[in-house]
Write a protein that holds these residues in place. Sequence first.
Motif, PDB file in Angstrom:
ATOM      1  N   ASP A  66     -19.138  21.778   8.203  1.00 32.53           N
ATOM      2  CA  ASP A  66     -18.114  20.750   8.468  1.00 32.53           C
ATOM      3  C   ASP A  66     -17.045  21.261   9.422  1.00 32.53           C
ATOM      4  N   ASP A  67     -16.658  22.528   9.233  1.00 35.15           N
ATOM      5  CA  ASP A  67     -15.667  23.073  10.162  1.00 35.15           C
ATOM      6  C   ASP A  67     -16.289  23.308  11.529  1.00 35.15           C
ATOM      7  N   ALA A  68     -17.559  23.723  11.547  1.00 37.29           N
ATOM      8  CA  ALA A  68     -18.215  24.017  12.822  1.00 37.29           C
ATOM      9  C   ALA A  68     -18.306  22.781  13.700  1.00 37.29           C
ATOM     10  N   ILE A  69     -18.606  21.627  13.111  1.00 39.24           N
ATOM     11  CA  ILE A  69     -18.772  20.433  13.942  1.00 39.24           C
ATOM     12  C   ILE A  69     -17.592  19.473  13.804  1.00 39.24           C
ATOM     13  N   GLY A  70     -16.478  19.979  13.266  1.00 36.70           N
ATOM     14  CA  GLY A  70     -15.227  19.210  13.297  1.00 36.70           C
ATOM     15  C   GLY A  70     -15.200  17.989  12.406  1.00 36.70           C
ATOM     16  N   ILE A  71     -15.686  18.138  11.164  1.00 31.91           N
ATOM     17  CA  ILE A  71     -15.559  17.025  10.213  1.00 31.91           C
ATOM     18  C   ILE A  71     -14.273  17.226   9.427  1.00 31.91           C
ATOM     19  N   PRO A  72     -13.402  16.194   9.415  1.00 31.25           N
ATOM     20  CA  PRO A  72     -12.095  16.378   8.761  1.00 31.25           C
ATOM     21  C   PRO A  72     -12.227  16.537   7.255  1.00 31.25           C
ATOM     22  N   ARG A  73     -11.173  17.062   6.653  1.00 32.32           N
ATOM     23  CA  ARG A  73     -11.149  17.220   5.191  1.00 32.32           C
ATOM     24  C   ARG A  73     -11.253  15.869   4.515  1.00 32.32           C
ATOM     25  N   SER A  74     -11.804  15.874   3.308  1.00 33.54           N
ATOM     26  CA  SER A  74     -11.922  14.632   2.550  1.00 33.54           C
ATOM     27  C   SER A  74     -10.553  14.187   2.055  1.00 33.54           C
ATOM     28  N   LYS A  75     -10.305  12.874   2.140  1.00 31.70           N
ATOM     29  CA  LYS A  75      -9.016  12.342   1.669  1.00 31.70           C
ATOM     30  C   LYS A  75      -9.131  11.783   0.261  1.00 31.70           C
ATOM     31  N   LEU A  76     -10.285  12.043  -0.354  1.00 38.02           N
ATOM     32  CA  LEU A  76     -10.550  11.491  -1.681  1.00 38.02           C
ATOM     33  C   LEU A  76      -9.453  11.825  -2.688  1.00 38.02           C
ATOM     34  N   GLY A  77      -8.966  13.070  -2.627  1.00 39.36           N
ATOM     35  CA  GLY A  77      -7.986  13.523  -3.610  1.00 39.36           C
ATOM     36  C   GLY A  77      -6.754  12.642  -3.656  1.00 39.36           C
ATOM     37  N   TRP A  78      -6.286  12.206  -2.484  1.00 39.90           N
ATOM     38  CA  TRP A  78      -5.072  11.379  -2.442  1.00 39.90           C
ATOM     39  C   TRP A  78      -5.298  10.059  -3.162  1.00 39.90           C
ATOM     40  N   MET A  79      -6.500   9.500  -2.939  1.00 43.11           N
ATOM     41  CA  MET A  79      -6.792   8.227  -3.586  1.00 43.11           C
ATOM     42  C   MET A  79      -6.816   8.409  -5.108  1.00 43.11           C
ATOM     43  N   VAL A  80      -7.446   9.523  -5.536  1.00 45.57           N
ATOM     44  CA  VAL A  80      -7.567   9.743  -6.982  1.00 45.57           C
ATOM     45  C   VAL A  80      -6.186   9.914  -7.620  1.00 45.57           C
ATOM     46  N   VAL A  81      -5.277  10.592  -6.916  1.00 42.92           N
ATOM     47  CA  VAL A  81      -3.918  10.761  -7.453  1.00 42.92           C
ATOM     48  C   VAL A  81      -3.268   9.400  -7.685  1.00 42.92           C
ATOM     49  N   CYS A  82      -3.452   8.476  -6.728  1.00 45.56           N
ATOM     50  CA  CYS A  82      -2.868   7.138  -6.885  1.00 45.56           C
ATOM     51  C   CYS A  82      -3.419   6.457  -8.125  1.00 45.56           C
ATOM     52  N   PHE A  83      -4.730   6.555  -8.311  1.00 45.02           N
ATOM     53  CA  PHE A  83      -5.326   5.898  -9.474  1.00 45.02           C
ATOM     54  C   PHE A  83      -4.927   6.594 -10.780  1.00 45.02           C
ATOM     55  N   ALA A  84      -4.735   7.904 -10.702  1.00 45.52           N
ATOM     56  CA  ALA A  84      -4.291   8.620 -11.901  1.00 45.52           C
ATOM     57  C   ALA A  84      -2.936   8.084 -12.337  1.00 45.52           C
ATOM     58  N   LEU A  85      -2.030   7.897 -11.369  1.00 48.69           N
ATOM     59  CA  LEU A  85      -0.707   7.359 -11.704  1.00 48.69           C
ATOM     60  C   LEU A  85      -0.839   5.933 -12.238  1.00 48.69           C
ATOM     61  N   ALA A  86      -1.749   5.167 -11.638  1.00 51.12           N
ATOM     62  CA  ALA A  86      -1.962   3.798 -12.123  1.00 51.12           C
ATOM     63  C   ALA A  86      -2.405   3.825 -13.582  1.00 51.12           C
ATOM     64  N   GLY A  87      -3.306   4.761 -13.916  1.00 45.44           N
ATOM     65  CA  GLY A  87      -3.780   4.873 -15.299  1.00 45.44           C
ATOM     66  C   GLY A  87      -2.652   5.246 -16.231  1.00 45.44           C
ATOM     67  N   LEU A  88      -1.818   6.165 -15.781  1.00 42.00           N
ATOM     68  CA  LEU A  88      -0.686   6.617 -16.591  1.00 42.00           C
ATOM     69  C   LEU A  88       0.249   5.457 -16.894  1.00 42.00           C
ATOM     70  N   PHE A  89       0.601   4.681 -15.870  1.00 44.35           N
ATOM     71  CA  PHE A  89       1.536   3.576 -16.081  1.00 44.35           C
ATOM     72  C   PHE A  89       0.896   2.456 -16.886  1.00 44.35           C
ATOM     73  N   THR A  90      -0.403   2.213 -16.659  1.00 41.62           N
ATOM     74  CA  THR A  90      -1.087   1.183 -17.445  1.00 41.62           C
ATOM     75  C   THR A  90      -0.993   1.523 -18.924  1.00 41.62           C
ATOM     76  N   ALA A  91      -1.288   2.782 -19.257  1.00 42.05           N
ATOM     77  CA  ALA A  91      -1.289   3.181 -20.668  1.00 42.05           C
ATOM     78  C   ALA A  91       0.100   3.024 -21.275  1.00 42.05           C
ATOM     79  N   GLN A  92       1.107   3.500 -20.557  1.00 41.66           N
ATOM     80  CA  GLN A  92       2.467   3.406 -21.093  1.00 41.66           C
ATOM     81  C   GLN A  92       2.882   1.945 -21.246  1.00 41.66           C
ATOM     82  N   ALA A  93       2.574   1.133 -20.233  1.00 37.45           N
ATOM     83  CA  ALA A  93       2.956  -0.279 -20.277  1.00 37.45           C
ATOM     84  C   ALA A  93       2.234  -0.979 -21.420  1.00 37.45           C
ATOM     85  N   LEU A  94       0.946  -0.682 -21.588  1.00 38.22           N
ATOM     86  CA  LEU A  94       0.172  -1.303 -22.660  1.00 38.22           C
ATOM     87  C   LEU A  94       0.803  -1.014 -24.018  1.00 38.22           C
ATOM     88  N   MET A  95       1.089   0.261 -24.260  1.00 35.00           N
ATOM     89  CA  MET A  95       1.582   0.628 -25.584  1.00 35.00           C
ATOM     90  C   MET A  95       3.009   0.138 -25.803  1.00 35.00           C
TER      91      MET A  95
END
Lengths: 198, 472
Positions: A66-95
């Motif tokens: 990936d580095d040899a042919i210039g493939i950028p880093r995956s941005k997956l982690g950022w998306m997962v962080v957003c959903f993690a926060l969504a899960g956290l707030f959903t749980a708190q709001a639900l309870m």
Amino acid sequence: MADQQVSRDQALEALKEKLGVGRDKTYAAMGAFTTPEELVEAGKKIYGMGYRKLDAMSPFPVHGIDDAIGIPRSKLGWMVVCFALAGLFTAQALMYYVGVINYPLVIGGKPLFDFTFTIPVTFELTVLFSGISCTLGIFAFNGLPQLYHPSMKYKISHRASDDRFILVVEADDPKFDVQKTTADLKSLGAQEVEVVVG
Amino acid sequence: MSGVRQDPQLLGVNPPLVQGGRDYHDVTDDISSITEAKVYETPMKYWIALACTSSVVLVLGFMLSYLVANGIGVWGNNRPVGWAWDITNFVFWIGIGHAGTLISAILFLFRQKWRTSINRSAEAMTIFAVMCAGLFPLFHTGRPWRAAYWLFPIPNTDLNMWQNFRSPLIWDVFAVSTYATISVLFWFVGLVPDLATLRDRATGKMKQLVFGFLSLGWRGSARHWRNYEAGYMILAGLSTPLVLSVHSVVSFDFATSVIPGWHTTIFPPYFVAGAVFSGFAMVMTLLIICRYLLNLQNYITIKHLENMNKIILVTGSIVGYAYVTEFFIAWYSGNPYERFTFFNRAFGPYWWAYWSMMTCNVISPQFYWSKTLRRSVPFMFCLSIVVNIGMWFERFVIIATSLHRDFLPSSWGYFQPTWVDIMTFVGTFGLFLTMFLLFARFLPMIAISEVKGVLAVEKHLYSETQREEVYK
């Protein structure tokens, strides 16, 4: 094997006709290597020649390609962080909604809402949201599911999931030239070099 | 990387993980051929085994129907032992599942390359074990078709109620259902590249269609792999605290109550260690059978089995230490009820269960200090079964002995399972083994792409002749 390839091509044509994606155009020049080290080496060299629209196909993740042919880093982690926060707030709001607003019920004199007893459910929902979004993200970021891809037309594309390491120079690349690119791939030691139209 | 070679003197300790001189294409062939074999090419012993286990699934079906038709009075749960075999079996099966996640997630984060040959089957085992576990809480409601309203916070008008989020039982619902979901997702993500391999090799129309559909168009592009590896790492990172949380939450079901013998803070770590201990034993049992039936000796080597035995030894010792600590604290607390409960465990009417547990869980894994025994396949097969028996008894001891003699001697009792209890539990083994047999035959049992990744490294570490040898 040849018969199988022919019937596979015919099936592909029929499928494309059905889906209305018939218009064939040059996709890429592709060449195969037998070891991951050769692939990385060739990837570095072809990147050095100025090609930028590159890809590789391999049966397992080849480290360094990936580095040899210039493939950028995956941005997956950022998306997962957003959903993690969504899960956290959903749980708190639900309870909070259940315990304080919709059905307040004092049991054993305990508070209606408190962060301590909500920890387990909050943790589990955070993990659940992150895990589901991560799985869907892996496929969505890769543009999957996908019924057809031009690389399937490459004569040994089925070996990309077996024992071949394939280097792809896409036709969109400004430096792409059928003759020149084919020659470049061959000069790097690629076998079965082919210009794939699909 | 090239230039670094394994010291020949260390070959006995660290032999290659893929043996018999297998190359990339051989790996694909060896593992796909199990899935691709025609019905008559699969050994008859496989079909006989499947016929036996699926008959037991019928027993399970009958038992559950009988329960639903007659109510949960057909189980032996009654005062004073209100939680009995169903919870014992639930905790037993959930615990089994933990090894799968430990192998796939925690060993992945620790970069343990030997996990690649066993992680797929361990993950599958997790899913099937959690399925079996889920049956017990689901059916102990008596009306499983309404259970969703009792278990999950679904707005409803007929009951007009919500769950009590202060109860550890609802935490358990969230923990187990999240665990089941994440395990399935993790397993499927790992399967996709291998399904693509099967798709590319498929000859029949039906196979092409099924594997083509399941592999979602995976083509092994470097972009695919980059997102895949990032995602796999995230899933492993999520599963690691998850697996620790699941059995901790299961232990809260007991630890947050005020029953002597349950009300202790040692429960979460002790339960997690026990879960990993029993789970590894179950993986061992299944892998030894599959390794023999499907000729996977080149992939599941003695080194893999030995490593697993080391984990069994460690976790078994932690469990043994926890037993001793529990006893010590019961005495040291000065609480007469605690003292009585523990004395009653060892010397009361259930002494046989307690000492079975001690023998199987504390003494038996200590044999693994011996390298010869650690590497002997027949020995480890027997021991893995012994450990599982012991771990079932552990849950039974914790649950039944703490409840059967509580604070008031006038309400003491003695729990005995009914035939429905026994046959339901036997039935879940049928379900578990049937699912596993189907998996081993119809899906790639070893992670093809991951084993190739290990092979790529080992090609540098070992010479061709070293790789060709099969190390006993």
